[in-house]
Write an enzyme that holds these catalytic residues in place. Sequence first.
Site, PDB file in Angstrom:
ATOM      1  N   GLU A 145      -3.222  -4.484  -3.019  1.00  0.00           N
ATOM      2  CA  GLU A 145      -3.728  -5.325  -4.124  1.00  0.00           C
ATOM      3  C   GLU A 145      -3.665  -4.555  -5.438  1.00  0.00           C
ATOM      4  OE1 GLU A 145      -5.065  -4.673  -1.256  1.00  0.00           O
ATOM      5  OE2 GLU A 145      -6.156  -6.368  -0.416  1.00  0.00           O
ATOM      6  N   CYS A 159      -4.159   0.814  -2.390  1.00  0.00           N
ATOM      7  CA  CYS A 159      -4.059  -0.449  -1.646  1.00  0.00           C
ATOM      8  C   CYS A 159      -2.965  -1.344  -2.240  1.00  0.00           C
ATOM      9  CB  CYS A 159      -5.366  -1.219  -1.721  1.00  0.00           C
ATOM     10  SG  CYS A 159      -6.681  -0.529  -0.713  1.00  0.00           S
ATOM     11  N   ASN A 202       0.849  -1.203   0.000  1.00  0.00           N
ATOM     12  CA  ASN A 202       0.000   0.000   0.000  1.00  0.00           C
ATOM     13  C   ASN A 202       0.878   1.243   0.000  1.00  0.00           C
ATOM     14  OD1 ASN A 202       0.576  -0.903   2.653  1.00  0.00           O
ATOM     15  ND2 ASN A 202      -1.119   0.234   3.544  1.00  0.00           N
ATOM     16  N   GLU A 231       0.468   5.203   0.605  1.00  0.00           N
ATOM     17  CA  GLU A 231      -0.447   6.255   1.066  1.00  0.00           C
ATOM     18  C   GLU A 231       0.013   7.629   0.583  1.00  0.00           C
ATOM     19  OE1 GLU A 231      -0.998   5.568   5.280  1.00  0.00           O
ATOM     20  OE2 GLU A 231      -2.201   3.777   4.838  1.00  0.00           O
ATOM     21  N   CYS A 261     -10.846  -3.177  -4.281  1.00  0.00           N
ATOM     22  CA  CYS A 261      -9.830  -4.147  -4.744  1.00  0.00           C
ATOM     23  C   CYS A 261     -10.477  -5.455  -5.170  1.00  0.00           C
ATOM     24  CB  CYS A 261      -8.781  -4.369  -3.659  1.00  0.00           C
ATOM     25  SG  CYS A 261      -7.667  -2.948  -3.518  1.00  0.00           S
ATOM     26  N   CYS A 317     -10.377  -4.646   0.385  1.00  0.00           N
ATOM     27  CA  CYS A 317     -11.494  -3.692   0.383  1.00  0.00           C
ATOM     28  C   CYS A 317     -12.376  -3.947  -0.846  1.00  0.00           C
ATOM     29  CB  CYS A 317     -10.961  -2.256   0.383  1.00  0.00           C
ATOM     30  SG  CYS A 317     -10.386  -1.703  -1.234  1.00  0.00           S
TER      31      CYS A 317
HETATM   32  N1  THU Z   1      -5.267  -1.537   2.614  1.00  0.00           N
HETATM   33  C1  THU Z   1      -4.715  -2.330   1.668  1.00  0.00           C
HETATM   34  O1  THU Z   1      -3.646  -2.041   1.134  1.00  0.00           O
HETATM   35  N2  THU Z   1      -5.363  -3.475   1.337  1.00  0.00           N
HETATM   36  C2  THU Z   1      -6.458  -3.940   1.952  1.00  0.00           C
HETATM   37  O2  THU Z   1      -6.920  -5.005   1.626  1.00  0.00           O
HETATM   38  C3  THU Z   1      -7.090  -3.155   3.028  1.00  0.00           C
HETATM   39  C4  THU Z   1      -6.528  -1.791   3.250  1.00  0.00           C
HETATM   40  C5  THU Z   1      -4.513  -0.333   2.989  1.00  0.00           C
HETATM   41  C6  THU Z   1      -5.062   0.960   2.493  1.00  0.00           C
HETATM   42  C7  THU Z   1      -4.491   1.945   3.494  1.00  0.00           C
HETATM   43  O3  THU Z   1      -3.176   2.270   3.092  1.00  0.00           O
HETATM   44  C8  THU Z   1      -4.393   1.151   4.781  1.00  0.00           C
HETATM   45  O4  THU Z   1      -4.493  -0.222   4.400  1.00  0.00           O
HETATM   46  C9  THU Z   1      -5.474   1.477   5.799  1.00  0.00           C
HETATM   47  O5  THU Z   1      -6.723   1.470   5.199  1.00  0.00           O
END
Ligand code: THU
Length: 305
Positions: free
Chosen positions: A229, A227, A216, A218, A262, A259
């Site tokens: 994925e 994310c 991920n 940010e 994804c 999520c």
């Molecule tokens: N996140 C993911 O990378 N994948 C998931 O399946 C769930 C959430 C990340 C997004 C964000 O950077 C952090 O987790 C908190 O939401």
Amino acid sequence: MTDARRNLELKARDDDPQATRAAAIAAGAIEHGVLRQRDTYFSARAGRLKLREQRPGGAQLIAYERSDEAQERESRYRLADVPDPAATRAALAAALGITVVVEKERHLLLADSLRIHLDHVEGLGQFVEVEAVVPRGAPTAGEAERVRALRSALGIGDDRLLHRGYAALVLEALGARASLVEAARAAMQRAYAPYSRFAVGAALRDDTGAIHAGTNVENSAHPQGQCAETSAIGAMATHGGRRIVEIAVMADADLVTPCGGCRQRMSEFAAPDTPVHLCGPDGVRRTVTLGDLLPLGFGASDLPA
Ligand code: THU
């Protein structure tokens, strides 16, 4: 082995079990219900040894020898009924060690003396087997002929035949799964997540066997974050991958699940039966399918032609 019983059997991949079932019934086979089987393989000194626990039905210890050939092949086996499978399994595990456990759902059909198995093997997919029990002392030529005739009625081409058993295939899949989980772990360790402090790694295997991972990423403008994925899908597409066959997602959480966005992105490249391993730092905690995560999903086929 002396006094062993003999089987002739043939195993193949089956992408269309409904069509195979229809062909079997057209060839005179009769359905005999669905069996849940769990086979625990022990490391035997000679041949193979497994404890089969079957529902409905009981448990049996099966010692057998079989050559690995991609055609109908002979198996010699001995069976012993097991009244206390849990204790037997524990005793054999302590003495010999367990090599692998294979779980499957078997639709059984009988065509005269031939058995047809439509098997859904956990972690592997769908297979068809044709099996003939060879009468004691009788030559196998007639049986082999009948297995071949049924094979052609079921439309099993050479390209689908398998020369290895489920145990070897599951072991191979477990090794491949371990590599996928390690790729998700490495990606998780590179997360750029200064705002949520929630590190996620994802790894995808494409249909060439290549693994693509992502983490991920940010952003101070929070909605611009991405994310793990999605990063992994980007890596796959960049390397030319177009079909996802297996997915692992890892975070240091009780159970990380992709999520909604994804799930939709993965569905662009993966089928509903694609396994998704939900992992913690200790490894796979639960395996589901993409269809479990995204039932009634929207896809390209829903668009007007
Ligand atoms: N996140 C993911 O990378 N994948 C998931 O399946 C769930 C959430 C990340 C997004 C964000 O950077 C952090 O987790 C908190 O939401």
